[in-house]
Design a protein around this motif. Sequence first.
Motif, short mmCIF file in Angstrom:
data_model
loop_
_atom_site.label_atom_id
_atom_site.label_comp_id
_atom_site.label_asym_id
_atom_site.label_seq_id
_atom_site.Cartn_x
_atom_site.Cartn_y
_atom_site.Cartn_z
N SER A 23 25.48 -10.08 32.05
CA SER A 23 24.99 -11.03 33.41
C SER A 23 26.10 -11.86 34.16
CB SER A 23 23.43 -11.23 33.37
OG SER A 23 23.33 -12.85 34.48
N ASP A 24 25.84 -12.13 35.43
CA ASP A 24 26.72 -13.53 35.55
C ASP A 24 26.00 -14.38 34.90
OD1 ASP A 24 28.62 -11.47 37.21
OD2 ASP A 24 27.28 -12.22 39.35
N PHE A 25 25.15 -14.15 34.94
CA PHE A 25 24.54 -16.15 34.25
C PHE A 25 24.82 -16.18 32.73
CE2 PHE A 25 22.25 -13.72 37.84
CZ PHE A 25 22.23 -15.23 38.28
N VAL A 115 25.33 -11.96 40.58
CA VAL A 115 24.59 -13.28 41.29
C VAL A 115 24.28 -12.76 43.01
CG1 VAL A 115 26.38 -15.04 40.30
CG2 VAL A 115 26.65 -13.76 42.52
N THR A 116 24.32 -11.46 43.41
CA THR A 116 24.16 -10.89 44.62
C THR A 116 23.24 -9.22 44.65
OG1 THR A 116 26.03 -9.13 44.12
CG2 THR A 116 26.69 -11.68 45.48
N ASN A 117 22.70 -9.26 43.42
CA ASN A 117 21.14 -9.28 42.70
C ASN A 117 21.86 -7.65 42.56
OD1 ASN A 117 19.27 -10.99 42.39
ND2 ASN A 117 19.97 -11.97 45.38
N TYR A 118 22.94 -7.09 42.32
CA TYR A 118 22.71 -5.84 41.78
C TYR A 118 22.65 -5.18 40.33
CZ TYR A 118 24.54 -4.06 46.35
OH TYR A 118 24.71 -4.45 47.64
N TYR A 172 33.77 -15.80 32.87
CA TYR A 172 35.16 -15.23 31.96
C TYR A 172 36.24 -14.63 32.81
CZ TYR A 172 32.16 -14.35 27.98
OH TYR A 172 31.39 -15.01 26.54
N THR A 173 37.70 -14.89 32.38
CA THR A 173 38.56 -14.79 33.38
C THR A 173 39.32 -13.63 32.53
OG1 THR A 173 40.16 -16.25 32.68
CG2 THR A 173 38.71 -17.02 34.91
N VAL A 174 40.31 -13.11 32.38
CA VAL A 174 41.92 -11.76 31.48
C VAL A 174 42.39 -11.50 32.49
CG1 VAL A 174 39.93 -10.07 31.73
CG2 VAL A 174 41.89 -9.91 29.85
N ALA A 186 35.49 -9.14 35.26
CA ALA A 186 36.25 -9.84 33.89
C ALA A 186 34.46 -9.75 32.79
CB ALA A 186 36.63 -10.95 33.99
N ARG A 187 33.17 -10.34 32.93
CA ARG A 187 32.20 -10.11 31.98
C ARG A 187 31.69 -8.33 31.38
NH1 ARG A 187 30.49 -9.81 28.45
NH2 ARG A 187 28.36 -10.73 27.84
#
Length: 197
Positions: A23-25, A115-118, A172-174, A186-187
Motif C-alpha cells: 500500500s502507499d500507506f 492513494v488515488t483509490n486503485y 520508498y524511492t529507488v 518504488a513500493r
Amino acid sequence: MQSPEDLKAMLSRAIENVRGASSDFDLNPNVELPQQRSLKPAAVLIAVTEGGHLILTKRSAQLKHHPGQIAFAGGRQDETDRDLCHTALREAQEEIGLDPELATVLGVLPSHETVTNYAVTPIIAMVPSDLAFVPEPGEVAEVFTVPISHVLMPENYRIEGRHWRGQRRQYYTVPYGPYYIWGATARILRGLAEGAA
C-alpha cells in the motif's frame, strides 16, 4: 550477465516469495483510511527484457494525475478486458506500443493500494531485448530501461517524505541516474526486491 533462462527462474522465485499486498500507506501507519472506500481495479505491466532490463515510462507533464512521474505501463481495468492480465497488456500496447504477443507472462504480484483509490495488480512478463517502443504522446513522455539488478537490491532503496494533505507522508524511492523512481512504482518494486533477496 544472466541468461534469459536464469533471469526467468530468478524472477519466478521472487514472485513466489513476495510477502503480500502492499500500500502507499505502508510507511504511514497513522493515516486513517475511510472504512467505506471503494477501490477501482487496475493493472500494471512489469516488463523485463531478456537482457535484464526493466521497462519504465515517464508520464507526460500534461496529465492531470501524476504528471512527470516514473511509472509502469498500465491503467484502470476496462469492462471489455478479460482479466487484469489483459488490462496490463492492453495498456502497455496503448502506452508504449508493446505487442502483447511478444510478452511471456511469468506471474502476478499481490495487489497494491494507491492513494488515488486503485487496487493495482502488477503483472510480470519477459519480453525480447530488441524492441522499439512508440510512446503514446498524450500519456507518455519517455520510455526508458533500468537494469533489473538495480531495483532488486534492497540496499538501493531509501525512505523519503513530503507533506501531503496536511501530514508528512513517507514513501520508498529507488533513484537511477536522472530518474527519480518513487511512490507506488518504488513500493511495488521494493516488494519484488524483498522476494528476490
